[in-house]
Design a protein around this motif. Sequence first.
Motif: not given
Length: 59
Positions: A36, A39-45
């Motif tokens: 966190v 921020p990187d939307s690819a790491r949300l999972d």
Amino acid sequence: MRDIQIDRSEMAPSILPADVPELSDDECLACLARAVEAPDSARLDEVAALIGRLAVAIE
């Protein structure tokens, strides 16, 4: 009458997320902090799985 052994371990699903490797709570928290930090939307999972892993430990 004969005793019959039943392996019930296959019957109940695990409450731990399957895609999170075996980590100590401290290691998991450190991984979450790194995930966190930028921020990187690819790491949300990954973030969701780590939060789920920590939530299970708290219960």
